[in-house]
Design a protein around this motif. Structure first.
Motif, PDB file in Angstrom:
ATOM      1  N   ALA A 147       0.831  -1.204   0.000  1.00 33.67           N
ATOM      2  CA  ALA A 147       0.000   0.000   0.000  1.00 33.67           C
ATOM      3  C   ALA A 147       0.862   1.249   0.000  1.00 33.67           C
ATOM      4  CB  ALA A 147      -0.935  -0.009   1.209  1.00 33.67           C
ATOM      5  N   GLY A 148       1.956   1.222   0.786  1.00 33.13           N
ATOM      6  CA  GLY A 148       2.853   2.369   0.816  1.00 33.13           C
ATOM      7  C   GLY A 148       3.496   2.631  -0.528  1.00 33.13           C
ATOM      8  N   LEU A 149       3.962   1.592  -1.175  1.00 39.48           N
ATOM      9  CA  LEU A 149       4.573   1.762  -2.489  1.00 39.48           C
ATOM     10  C   LEU A 149       3.567   2.267  -3.510  1.00 39.48           C
ATOM     11  CD1 LEU A 149       6.825  -1.429  -2.622  1.00 39.48           C
ATOM     12  CD2 LEU A 149       7.581   0.951  -2.391  1.00 39.48           C
ATOM     13  N   THR A 150       2.316   1.817  -3.408  1.00 42.03           N
ATOM     14  CA  THR A 150       1.271   2.303  -4.311  1.00 42.03           C
ATOM     15  C   THR A 150       1.060   3.806  -4.151  1.00 42.03           C
ATOM     16  OG1 THR A 150       0.149   0.159  -4.289  1.00 42.03           O
ATOM     17  CG2 THR A 150      -1.152   2.072  -4.966  1.00 42.03           C
ATOM     18  N   LEU A 197       3.279   5.999  -2.977  1.00 38.99           N
ATOM     19  CA  LEU A 197       4.453   6.700  -3.490  1.00 38.99           C
ATOM     20  C   LEU A 197       4.437   6.765  -5.020  1.00 38.99           C
ATOM     21  CD1 LEU A 197       7.271   5.284  -1.175  1.00 38.99           C
ATOM     22  CD2 LEU A 197       6.220   7.557  -1.097  1.00 38.99           C
ATOM     23  N   LEU A 198       4.001   5.686  -5.661  1.00 38.63           N
ATOM     24  CA  LEU A 198       3.907   5.674  -7.115  1.00 38.63           C
ATOM     25  C   LEU A 198       2.858   6.669  -7.595  1.00 38.63           C
ATOM     26  CD1 LEU A 198       4.710   4.438  -9.838  1.00 38.63           C
ATOM     27  CD2 LEU A 198       2.982   2.666  -9.452  1.00 38.63           C
ATOM     28  N   LEU A 209       2.759  13.980  -9.925  1.00 40.36           N
ATOM     29  CA  LEU A 209       3.705  15.095  -9.971  1.00 40.36           C
ATOM     30  C   LEU A 209       4.251  15.313 -11.377  1.00 40.36           C
ATOM     31  CD1 LEU A 209       5.320  17.228  -8.395  1.00 40.36           C
ATOM     32  CD2 LEU A 209       7.054  15.481  -7.962  1.00 40.36           C
ATOM     33  N   PHE A 210       4.594  14.226 -12.069  1.00 38.25           N
ATOM     34  CA  PHE A 210       5.207  14.362 -13.388  1.00 38.25           C
ATOM     35  C   PHE A 210       4.202  14.187 -14.532  1.00 38.25           C
ATOM     36  CE2 PHE A 210       8.730  12.989 -10.615  1.00 38.25           C
ATOM     37  CZ  PHE A 210       9.597  14.045 -10.822  1.00 38.25           C
ATOM     38  N   GLY A 211       3.085  13.530 -14.252  1.00 37.42           N
ATOM     39  CA  GLY A 211       2.114  13.290 -15.312  1.00 37.42           C
ATOM     40  C   GLY A 211       1.094  14.393 -15.505  1.00 37.42           C
ATOM     41  N   LEU A 213      -0.260  13.992   1.879  1.00 42.73           N
ATOM     42  CA  LEU A 213      -0.918  12.827   2.463  1.00 42.73           C
ATOM     43  C   LEU A 213      -0.471  11.547   1.765  1.00 42.73           C
ATOM     44  CD1 LEU A 213      -4.516  14.259   3.026  1.00 42.73           C
ATOM     45  CD2 LEU A 213      -2.548  14.252   4.579  1.00 42.73           C
ATOM     46  N   LEU A 214      -0.283  11.586   0.448  1.00 44.73           N
ATOM     47  CA  LEU A 214       0.226  10.407  -0.256  1.00 44.73           C
ATOM     48  C   LEU A 214       1.637  10.050   0.218  1.00 44.73           C
ATOM     49  CD1 LEU A 214      -0.963  11.040  -3.941  1.00 44.73           C
ATOM     50  CD2 LEU A 214      -1.789   9.273  -2.368  1.00 44.73           C
ATOM     51  N   LEU A 215       2.483  11.059   0.390  1.00 45.25           N
ATOM     52  CA  LEU A 215       3.840  10.799   0.875  1.00 45.25           C
ATOM     53  C   LEU A 215       3.828  10.224   2.285  1.00 45.25           C
ATOM     54  CD1 LEU A 215       5.828  13.910  -0.406  1.00 45.25           C
ATOM     55  CD2 LEU A 215       6.211  11.531  -1.040  1.00 45.25           C
ATOM     56  N   LEU A 216       2.940  10.735   3.132  1.00 43.44           N
ATOM     57  CA  LEU A 216       2.839  10.208   4.492  1.00 43.44           C
ATOM     58  C   LEU A 216       2.453   8.731   4.469  1.00 43.44           C
ATOM     59  CD1 LEU A 216       2.698  10.574   7.591  1.00 43.44           C
ATOM     60  CD2 LEU A 216       0.297  11.240   7.269  1.00 43.44           C
ATOM     61  N   LEU A 217       1.406   8.396   3.715  1.00 42.15           N
ATOM     62  CA  LEU A 217       0.971   7.002   3.641  1.00 42.15           C
ATOM     63  C   LEU A 217       2.046   6.124   3.014  1.00 42.15           C
ATOM     64  CD1 LEU A 217      -2.718   7.567   2.478  1.00 42.15           C
ATOM     65  CD2 LEU A 217      -1.970   6.719   4.709  1.00 42.15           C
ATOM     66  N   GLY A 218       2.769   6.667   2.054  1.00 43.36           N
ATOM     67  CA  GLY A 218       3.813   5.883   1.407  1.00 43.36           C
ATOM     68  C   GLY A 218       5.032   5.663   2.266  1.00 43.36           C
ATOM     69  N   THR A 219       5.289   6.571   3.209  1.00 43.44           N
ATOM     70  CA  THR A 219       6.506   6.492   4.012  1.00 43.44           C
ATOM     71  C   THR A 219       6.305   5.757   5.332  1.00 43.44           C
ATOM     72  OG1 THR A 219       7.127   8.636   3.060  1.00 43.44           O
ATOM     73  CG2 THR A 219       8.397   7.886   4.950  1.00 43.44           C
TER      74      THR A 219
END
Length: 408
Positions: free
Chosen positions: A207-210, A212-213, A219-221, A320-326
């Motif tokens: 879930a964390g890697l998802t 972060l992806l 960010l780039f798309g 929030l995405l970075l928090l969940l990913g980290t």
């Protein structure tokens, strides 16, 4: 994130709660938490650690350390994680909504009523609020410089960041933070790294890697998709998402990023931008809700309620995405000296980025006379020396601005 991906691992919470309980606790905090992110963390500790005992002191300290390490609004990230810990994914959403919506609604109302200020008293009010922005940003630069640039190497990184932002605009801001992190790897490796153990909020690594992806794809798309589809709504979402993704060191750092995105593009006038930023100092809750005001006063559509909603969600989402990913990896990451050194350099660069914004546009557009300078200095002293609550400074400066305008 799918709730099924949340696994049952050890946490620091003594028992589970409900989303309704979380919403009630954070609504109280969202209505009463004045004073910026550091003050918010104090309110959280009193309410959630001391009174409600949702988490112990060590677990709370570890959570705060993680959120200060990541880009994004630290107090909102702590609140989101506490909601996740107490009530699961729905609890996290309840915590964010209850803490964020009160100030967002107040700023939306102010944006709607802004046209009623087209008179001498209204213009004086707006000018007073611009002077509030000078005092608040000066206090932020002063406080951050004392804590984040305590030695010559980091002071040098901050100075280099000022030159890069002055010369390079948006690219200069990003380059300054990147260069700060790289410089930190070389110049900021002396401090000891604290060892942390036993910190887990039950998020699986998949879930964390998802998350972060998803953060990186957006960010780039988003810039590519927005350019291909020629959609103002997507451009708006992209502008606020990128601003939220690049904020290191506290909510005030978002000011130069948002100014570049919405003022220099012609979406929002400089006067409206600084007036809204001044009002944002007087309301409780996270400073990032300033985005709701900007989305509402946009020149091009979508604006109003739709623009406010897009801007508000977009600016909070990356943090929030970075928090969940980290969260699943934080124990191991926090032990790496190089990671800590890079963050010390990036934080020093943030001081320079905010210092450049203090001069332009905040100072140059607000301090026009000797009286303006005296008021801005008085506001700074009230905040930094006499520790006056920000809402009192806002009221005093707004009233002074009105009196100056009417007397002129």
């Amino acid at each position: 994130m799918d709730a099924k991906e949340i696994t049952e691992e050890k946490t620091a919470a003594p028992s589970a709660g409900t989303p309704a309980e979380v919403f009630g606790a954070f609504l109280k905090l969202g209505l009463t938490s004045f004073g910026g992110p550091i003050a918010h963390l104090g309110y959280f500790r009193d309410e959630l650690v001391t009174r409600r005992k949702w988490i112990d002191e060590k677990g709370y300290a570890d959570l705060v350390a993680l959120c200060q390490f990541l880009p994004g609004p630290a107090s909102s990230q702590v609140g989101f994680a506490m909601g996740l810990l107490r009530g699961g994914p729905l609890g996290a959403l309840a915590a964010w909504s209850a803490f964020t919506l009160p100030s967002a609604l107040i700023l939306l109302i102010f944006a709607t009523a802004a046209t009623a200020l087209d008179n001498p008293a209204g213009q004086g009010l707006l000018h007073g609020l611009k002077l509030v922005a000078v005092a608040v940003v000066a206090q932020a630069v002063w406080g951050m410089a004392r804590s984040l640039t305590p030695d010559r190497p980091r002071a040098g990184i901050a100075l280099a960041a000022i030159f890069m932002v002055t010369a390079g605009g948006t690219l200069g801001q990003l380059a300054a933070i990147v260069l700060g992190a790289v410089s930190g790897l070389v110049l900021c490796r002396g401090a000891a790294v604290e060892q942390r153990t036993g910190f887990s909020f039950g998020i699986s690594r998949s879930a964390g890697l998802t998350c972060l992806l998803a953060f990186l794809l957006l960010l780039f798309g988003l810039p590519l998709i927005a350019s291909v589809m020629d959609s103002q709504g997507l451009r708006l979402f992209d502008a606020f998402y990128r601003s939220g993704a690049l904020v290191f060191g506290g909510g005030h750092v978002v000011l130069p990023l948002l100014e570049t995105e919405v003022v220099r593009s012609g979406w929002v006038s400089e006067n409206a931008f600084l007036a809204g930023y001044g009002v944002a100092q007087a309301v409780p809750g996270p400073l990032f809700t300033f985005s709701a005001y900007l989305g509402a006063v946009m020149g091009p559509a979508p604006n109003g309620i739709a623009g406010a909603a897009i801007a508000l969600v977009a600016i909070f989402l990356p943090g929030l995405l970075l928090l969940l990913g980290t969260l699943p990896f934080w124990d191991r990451l926090s032990t790496y000296p190089l990671a800590q050194a890079a963050m010390r350099g990036a934080n020093a660069a943030v001081v320079g980025v905010l210092g450049a914004a203090l001069y332009n546009p905040v100072w140059t557009s607000a301090v026009l006379t000797s009286a303006d300078f005296a008021l801005a200095l008085s506001g700074f002293l009230l905040l930094a020396v006499w520790k006056a609550p920000p809402w009192i400074v806002v009221l005093l400066m707004a009233a002074s601005g009105i009196l100056l305008q009417l007397s002129a």
